[in-house]
Structure formats: structure tokens, C-alpha cells
Design an enzyme around this catalytic site. Structure first.
Site, mmCIF file in Angstrom:
data_model
loop_
_atom_site.group_PDB
_atom_site.id
_atom_site.type_symbol
_atom_site.label_atom_id
_atom_site.label_comp_id
_atom_site.label_asym_id
_atom_site.label_seq_id
_atom_site.Cartn_x
_atom_site.Cartn_y
_atom_site.Cartn_z
ATOM 1 N N TYR A 237 -27.772 -8.532 -23.388
ATOM 2 C CA TYR A 237 -27.699 -9.169 -24.703
ATOM 3 C C TYR A 237 -26.405 -8.784 -25.407
ATOM 4 C CZ TYR A 237 -28.509 -10.415 -29.527
ATOM 5 O OH TYR A 237 -28.375 -10.967 -30.776
ATOM 6 N N GLU B 82 -23.995 -15.674 -30.217
ATOM 7 C CA GLU B 82 -24.952 -14.859 -29.467
ATOM 8 C C GLU B 82 -24.982 -15.279 -27.998
ATOM 9 O OE1 GLU B 82 -29.272 -15.519 -29.955
ATOM 10 O OE2 GLU B 82 -29.343 -13.440 -30.673
#
Ligand code: GDP
Ligand code: MN
Length: 391
Positions: free
Chosen positions: A109, A197
Site C-alpha cells: 500500500y 493512492e
């Protein structure tokens, strides 16, 4: 403002972020054609909606043949996809992204957000991608890596390198992960983003790194100077009422309650919503009709508020400073004659020419309840709503 995954990947790839080979398709035929462009023997077909968590909702399909791709595109296009993030009404799928399928070894992530408290861009990373960051923060908060970027110097290579090593990447992968993070930072800054993201950023079997899933949001207030981003806006992904409001220059946000609000000024709108709640009611919306509320705009406001089927009563609260109460009153009367208002209506006017405004409302012969103060108006509208609910 949000954009689609495929659009974000196109933008980011221009900043050196490694993304899988692929392209958008609006039909099953185009999706199949994409496979010939991409080559290889396995593909992913991904629903393009402004939401994550598509995988769990059946919006990400792995395909081994052309026929699979055709079927996946057919299944998804024209459907409404409901994910954990969309709410029960879901979002319509009008485009799919067809990509080479990658043999994933690790999912990581990486997210860049504008931290308003520190007034800095902050990069957040975690060795376990695929989950939402909120979930990661709850389950393994200790493993979250953070780098705060100094705006005067921008993101430094050593910061990207530290993140990459912190994620446990090897030498070759570190360079590619750095390209992804630094590219994301430059895109963030140059395009006035508020969020970039990668979830997940992946390492594939041969060791290369790719941004497998990308999400990007932008600062609405900067879109006037980013036409190439602004044009990516997809109204089909937005609440139709909010989009309709924007077209009329109205500032509308849908809420869960049943008392419709038509108010001039954002501050007065907030105060009015508080007063409704204080009186035991729940506002159905935030709506700021702005300073010079013409009859046309007031009528548009009524139509907008009434398009919400939950609305059981309406409160109009206008403070006329620049405006004039008599003009607003005429607007309200004209709007009600134009738009059928099937619920109780309370109007509170204050400011310039207030007596004339009240006289216009009274002489209209329309069933309009009036109030002199904000608290009285809130109490009256809640009482009217309750009386309607009891009957
Ligand atoms: P999201 O569910 O909306 O966040 O969509 P993602 O693009 O993140 O995809 C969800 C999951 O599908 C990923 O976390 C992967 O596990 C899987 N996935 C997506 N693309 C591929 C691919 O090319 N190869 C493999 N093996 N899995 C994939
Ligand atoms: Mn994802």
C-alpha cells in the site's frame, strides 16, 4: 473531484509511474480489441466506477480467453455495481479497463494525502496492500510508514528510498518503487491533487513493480487552471442532484433527514441545520442558493429539494443583505406557482424590505407558514413535519 482508475493511470504514467499495459473500452468489442493491442494470454477486465472495493463486488474479472473478456465486459457494462463504498444505490458502469493480468507476488500500500493539520503532503505506506487504509490502520498501525514532504524542497529521493526499503523491497525493486512514489508526488503537486493512492502497488514474479490499482482526487478549487484534468470529470458517477445543483449555481449536499432546506449563505445554512436538529428534526439537505437569488434560481432550488422523496417539509430561510426580501418573496411565490409543493412550507425572511416581503407572502393566498426568528422557523417546520407524519 474524482477521476477513473484508467484516467489516473494515464496521467501518472506520464510522470514515470509504472502501470500495467492496458486501455479503456466502452463496449465488449472494444474490450476484445484491447486484448490484441496488449498481447499476452491473460487479461483483467475492471469496472470503472468512482469506488474501490470492486474486486469483492465482482467488478474485477480475471480472463484467460477473448471469449472471457467479451463476457466480462458484457456482464459489467450497463450494470450498476454496488460495493462496500458506494452505498446501496451503487454506481453505473459505462467503461471498463482491460489490462494485461500480472502474476502478483506481493501487494503493498502507498498513499499520498494532503495532511491539513501539518499543511504538508504526507506519504503513507504499508507492506500489506489490498486492504483499505482505514482497515490497515486498525489492524496493524505499527507497520505504517510515513514520510512528510517539506513543500519548499519537494520530495527527496532518500525519502522515497527509505519508504521502499521500509516495505522490504530488494535493490531492483527499490528503483521502480521510487519511480512510482516520486512520480506520484510530482503528479500530486503539478496537477493540484488532494490524494493519490496505489492500492495495491505490486511486485510481480520477475521482480518488477507496478501500480496495479490507482485512485486520484483533485482540488475542485484548482480545476479552473487544470483544464486537462477538469475535462476528465464524469457526471454519471456523481449524485445527479448535486450535479444538477452545480449547473444552476446552487451548492447542494444530500443528507439523510426529511426537512428540506433552502437558504442563502453557507454559514446561515449551517446554523439553520443546527437549529432544525436542536428542535428535534433532521435536515434532508444542505442548500446554499447564494446571494442574488433570482426567482428562477429559487424555483430550481424547490425542484431540487423536492426531487428527494424523503422530504416531508421545507424551510426557506433568507437573510437579505445584498438581496431584497420583497424580491425573494416574489421568487418564492413564483416558484410555488411553477413547482407544485406538496409538503408544508415555512418561510422566514429577514433584512432589507422585510415588511414588504412578508406582505407579498401573505397576499399570495398560498399556504405559506411564516416565522420571525430562526428558532421560531425551525420549531414551526419541525412541528409541521410531525403533524404531517402523524396524519
Ligand atoms: P478494488 O477491489 O476496487 O480495490 O480493485 P483492485 O484493482 O485493487 O483489484 C482487487 C484485487 O484483484 C487486487 O488486490 C488483486 O488481488 C486482484 N487483481 C487485480 N488485478 C490483478 C492481476 O492482474 N493479477 C492478479 N493475479 N490479481 C489481480
Ligand atoms: Mn484496490
Amino acid at each position: 473531484m474524482d477521476i477513473h482508475e484508467y484516467q489516473a493511470k494515464e496521467l501518472l504514467s506520464g510522470f514515470g509511474v509504472p502501470v500495467p499495459k492496458g486501455g479503456v473500452a466502452y463496449s465488449a468489442e472494444q474490450a476484445v480489441y484491447r486484448t490484441t493491442e496488449i498481447g499476452g494470454s491473460r487479461w483483467v477486465v475492471k469496472a470503472q466506477i468512482h469506488s474501490g472495493a470492486r474486486g469483492k463486488a465482482g467488478g474485477v474479472r480475471l480472463c484467460a480467453t477473448d471469449a472471457d473478456v467479451r463476457q466480462a465486459a458484457k456482464d459489467l457494462l450497463g450494470k450498476v455495481l454496488v460495493t462496500r463504498q458506494t452505498g446501496p444505490e451503487g454506481l453505473p458502469v459505462h467503461r471498463v479497463l482491460v489490462e494485461q493480468a500480472l502474476p502478483i507476488e506481493r501487494e503493498l500500500y502507498v498513499g499520498l494525502v494532503l495532511d491539513r493539520k501539518h499543511e504538508r503532503i504526507v506519504v503513507v505506506a504499508h507492506p500489506h496492500g489490498g486492504m483499505e487504509i482505514e482497515e490497515i490502520a486498525q489492524r496493524e498501525p505499527a507497520a505504517i510508514l510515513r514520510e512528510v514532504v517539506e513543500p519548499a524542497v519537494g520530495m527527496r529521493s532518500f525519502q522515497a528510498r527509505e519508504l521502499a526499503f521500509g516495505l522490504g523491497l530488494g535493490t531492483q525493486q527499490v528503483n521502480e518503487a521510487m519511480a512510482a512514489v516520486l512520480g506520484a508526488y510530482r503528479a500530486f503537486r503539478d496537477l493540484d491533487a488532494t490524494m493519490v493512492e496505489f492500492n495495491p502497488l505490486v511486485v510481480v514474479e520477475d521482480g518488477h513493480v507496478f501500480a496495479l490499482d490507482v485512485k486520484m482526487s483533485f482540488d475542485d478549487n484548482a480545476m479552473f487552471r487544470r483544464p486537462n484534468v477538469a475535462e476528465l470529470r464524469d457526471y454519471a458517477q456523481e449524485d445527479p442532484r448535486e450535479a444538477d445543483a452545480a449547473e444552476h449555481g446552487l451548492n447542494y449536499v444530500a443528507l439523510d433527514g426529511d426537512i428540506g432546506c433552502i437558504i442563502n449563505g453557507a454559514g446561515l445554512a449551517m446554523a439553520t441545520m443546527d437549529m432544525i436538529q436542536h428542535s428535534g428534526g433532521e435536515p434532508a439537505n444542505f442548500l446554499d442558493i447564494g446571494g442574488g437569488a433570482s426567482p428562477d434560481r429559487v424555483a430550481a432550488a424547490f425542484r431540487l429539494v423536492l426531487s428527494d422523496r424523503n422530504v416531508k417539509a421545507i424551510l426557506v430561510n433568507v437573510f437579505a443583505g445584498i438581496n431584497r426580501c420583497d424580491w425573494v418573496a416574489e421568487g418564492v411565490v413564483q416558484a410555488i406557482r411553477e413547482v407544485r409543493v406538496p409538503v408544508p412550507l415555512v418561510v422566514r425572511l429577514a433584512g432589507t424590505n422585510v415588511d414588504e416581503g412578508r406582505r407579498i407572502l401573505q397576499q399570495s393566498g398560498l399556504p405559506i407558514l411564516t416565522a420571525a426568528t430562526l428558532s421560531e422557523a425551525a420549531e414551526r417546520v419541525v412541528a409541521a413535519r410531525n403533524a404531517g407524519a402523524a396524519a
